[in-house]
Write a protein that holds these residues in place. Structure first.
Motif, short mmCIF file in Angstrom:
data_model
loop_
_atom_site.label_atom_id
_atom_site.label_comp_id
_atom_site.label_asym_id
_atom_site.label_seq_id
_atom_site.Cartn_x
_atom_site.Cartn_y
_atom_site.Cartn_z
N PHE A 332 9.16 -17.43 6.04
CA PHE A 332 8.65 -17.46 4.66
C PHE A 332 9.06 -16.26 3.81
O PHE A 332 8.89 -16.29 2.60
N ILE A 333 9.58 -15.22 4.42
CA ILE A 333 10.09 -14.12 3.61
C ILE A 333 11.38 -14.59 2.92
O ILE A 333 12.28 -15.13 3.54
N GLY A 334 11.45 -14.39 1.63
CA GLY A 334 12.63 -14.79 0.88
C GLY A 334 12.62 -16.22 0.39
O GLY A 334 13.62 -16.70 -0.18
N ARG A 335 11.50 -16.92 0.56
CA ARG A 335 11.46 -18.31 0.08
C ARG A 335 11.64 -18.34 -1.44
O ARG A 335 11.30 -17.41 -2.15
N ILE A 336 12.17 -19.45 -1.94
CA ILE A 336 12.61 -19.54 -3.33
C ILE A 336 11.82 -20.61 -4.07
O ILE A 336 11.88 -21.80 -3.70
N TYR A 337 11.09 -20.21 -5.08
CA TYR A 337 10.38 -21.18 -5.93
C TYR A 337 11.41 -22.01 -6.67
O TYR A 337 12.32 -21.47 -7.32
N ASP A 338 11.30 -23.33 -6.59
CA ASP A 338 12.33 -24.19 -7.18
C ASP A 338 11.69 -25.47 -7.73
O ASP A 338 11.70 -26.52 -7.08
N PRO A 339 11.15 -25.40 -8.95
CA PRO A 339 10.53 -26.60 -9.54
C PRO A 339 11.53 -27.72 -9.81
O PRO A 339 11.12 -28.87 -10.00
N SER A 340 12.83 -27.39 -9.81
CA SER A 340 13.83 -28.44 -10.06
C SER A 340 13.91 -29.44 -8.92
O SER A 340 14.55 -30.49 -9.07
N LEU A 341 13.27 -29.15 -7.78
CA LEU A 341 13.26 -30.13 -6.69
C LEU A 341 12.53 -31.40 -7.10
O LEU A 341 12.78 -32.47 -6.54
N ILE A 342 11.61 -31.30 -8.07
CA ILE A 342 10.87 -32.48 -8.53
C ILE A 342 11.70 -33.16 -9.62
O ILE A 342 11.75 -32.72 -10.77
N VAL A 343 12.35 -34.25 -9.26
CA VAL A 343 13.22 -34.98 -10.19
C VAL A 343 12.39 -35.91 -11.08
O VAL A 343 12.66 -36.06 -12.28
N GLU A 344 11.37 -36.50 -10.50
CA GLU A 344 10.53 -37.44 -11.25
C GLU A 344 9.11 -37.40 -10.69
O GLU A 344 8.91 -37.35 -9.48
N GLY A 345 8.12 -37.36 -11.60
CA GLY A 345 6.72 -37.37 -11.18
C GLY A 345 5.98 -36.08 -11.46
O GLY A 345 4.80 -35.98 -11.15
N GLN A 346 6.68 -35.11 -12.06
CA GLN A 346 6.01 -33.85 -12.39
C GLN A 346 4.88 -34.11 -13.38
O GLN A 346 5.02 -34.91 -14.31
N GLY A 347 3.75 -33.42 -13.18
CA GLY A 347 2.62 -33.59 -14.08
C GLY A 347 2.30 -32.31 -14.82
O GLY A 347 3.05 -31.33 -14.78
N GLU A 348 1.17 -32.30 -15.50
CA GLU A 348 0.72 -31.14 -16.25
C GLU A 348 -0.67 -30.73 -15.77
O GLU A 348 -1.40 -31.53 -15.20
N LYS A 349 -1.01 -29.48 -16.01
CA LYS A 349 -2.34 -28.93 -15.70
C LYS A 349 -2.75 -29.29 -14.28
O LYS A 349 -2.14 -28.84 -13.32
N GLY A 350 -3.80 -30.13 -14.13
CA GLY A 350 -4.31 -30.44 -12.80
C GLY A 350 -3.35 -31.20 -11.92
O GLY A 350 -3.53 -31.27 -10.71
#
Length: 439
Positions: A332-350
């Protein structure tokens, strides 16, 4: 404790990666007997917590009301003359925690002792330095201490700037500990109050913190962490006070139980998992009865619906223990946050989904606050096949695992759908032969 080579995560001096799983026990030294502290630490150790946040000089009557052994922290409220009888309990608890491989994140004094009104504020630059040096010297051989200055107070506000006082306290701790101390800061709630906004350039600050707090649900913690990652000379970042379990939601000015209710384990998971999956070096959990150690013997500091002993086994405490096991089951050291992995289905807030991948593109994890079908990009993984695991963060178990031919985009559906049905999707390169998630 020390910062990892990439400056974003934590490790210990024996080169072991460290995932911070904290519990909030601010009134520990002030309200509990040693026997009660033993019970508390044993419980937290068994659940996987490895950091305990506690204040040496408590906020609530910490200068006036003695501890369970009749001792006050200071003689005549003077920081220059700490009371050895009071610190005997601190000494013992620090060493007891060490036997459990637990760190104590100690606030030398609650923030109001610096920023408060006359009678509450007792520190200035001179005595803050002396007190800090006394602390640093007393505990310089205790390797399981993290110094957490602040205490629910911003280091500067409007025209007031208390950073010179905190700076002197930190200098004293560093000198007294022969510059071995690990120091961070506990600020007040809100994005602008993050230490990255006011203290990031301070050379004594080893780690940034922020508090998403107890005013509302679904504070976008992922944006705080993404911002901190991009700062020049970055430092690890942690949410040290997300939604406290069983805390009244938005408690002022006109809270009612029927209308507003309490934060529950689902609220806790949404904040804790999403902050960690966005790149935080860990997270601190809190229960409203536990942090203040409310009991029949003690009046509640703020309204609590249950005692600290009744609060130990609340489901949120188990949820975050599963989070630690999940993160530690992969490098887990060096893990990379990558929101682009979500191609479809991303939501907002909750419904906002957070995702990261391993630094070697060998695996990825995606936290879904709401169960639904999503499309995921897997092009980063070079294997021809892919292992797909569904991990249930409510019970800490992998409930489904399959192997698929890897397409660049996969459509995946969790075992259950809907609000309250949160899931973790784990994707593995089979060449690495990882165990099922959480093992």
């Amino acid at each position: 404790m020390r910062v990892s080579a990439d400056a974003h995560f934590l490790e210990t001096s024996n080169d072991r990666p460290f995932f911070w799983l904290g519990d909030t026990g601010w009134e520990l030294f002030h309200r509990l007997s040693f026997e009660e502290i033993e019970v508390y630490l044993e419980d937290r150790y068994a659940k996987g917590f490895n950091v305990i946040q506690a204040s040496i000089i408590a906020e609530h009557e910490g200068l006036k009301k003695p501890n369970r052994y009749g001792a006050l922290p200071l003689t005549q409220n003077k920081p220059e003359t700490p009371n050895n009888n009071y610190f005997a309990l601190v000494d013992t608890v620090v060493r007891l925690a060490a036997t459990h491989d637990m760190f104590m994140a100690l606030a030398p004094a609650w923030g109001d002792k610096v920023t408060g009104k006359p009678g509450s504020a007792i520190f200035n630059k001179e005595n803050a330095y002396k007190y800090g040096k006394w602390l640093g010297n007393r505990y310089k051989n205790d390797e399981n201490i993290i110094w957490m200055l602040g205490g629910d107070r911003a280091p500067q506000k409007d025209t007031n700037d208390w950073r010179p006082i905190w700076r002197e306290m930190a200098r004293g701790i560093q000198e007294g500990s022969d510059y071995k101390a690990f120091i961070t800061y506990h600020s007040t709630v809100g994005e602008k109050s993050s230490t990255s906004q006011s203290l990031h350039k301070e050379p004594w600050l080893n780690m940034n913190t922020f508090r998403s707090g107890n005013t509302s649900k679904d504070i976008p913690v992922w944006t705080y962490i993404e911002r901190d990652f991009k700062l020049p000379s970055p430092k690890p970042t942690i949410d040290v006070e997300p939604n406290f379990e069983d805390y009244p939601v938005n408690p002022s000015p006109r809270w009612t139980e029927q209308k507003d209710g309490y934060f529950d384990d689902y609220d806790v998971r949404r904040q804790c998992y999403r902050s960690v999956f966005a790149g935080a070096a860990g997270v601190t959990y809190g229960h409203h009865g536990v942090w203040q150690f409310y009991s029949e013997r003690e009046e509640p500091i703020t309204f609590a619906d249950r005692s600290w002993t009744n609060g130990l086994d609340r489901p949120g405490a188990f949820s975050v223990s599963y989070l630690r096991k999940l993160i530690e089951c992969r490098p887990f050291i060096g893990r990379i946050y990558d929101p682009s992995l979500i191609v479809e289905g991303q939501g907002e807030k909750g419904e906002y989904i957070t995702a990261f991948r391993g630094k070697d593109n060998d695996y990825a994890m995606i936290y879904m606050p709401v169960g639904k079908t999503i499309k995921v990009k897997t092009k980063f993984m070079k294997s021809s096949d892919i292992k797909v695991w569904w991990y249930d963060p409510r019970i800490g178990l992998m409930v489904r695992g399959i192997s698929l031919y890897r397409k660049d985009v996969l459509e995946l559906t969790p075992p259950t759908k809907g609000v309250g049905q949160d899931w973790v999707l784990v994707l593995d390169n089979p060449d690495y032969q990882y165990r099922p998630p959480g093992k």
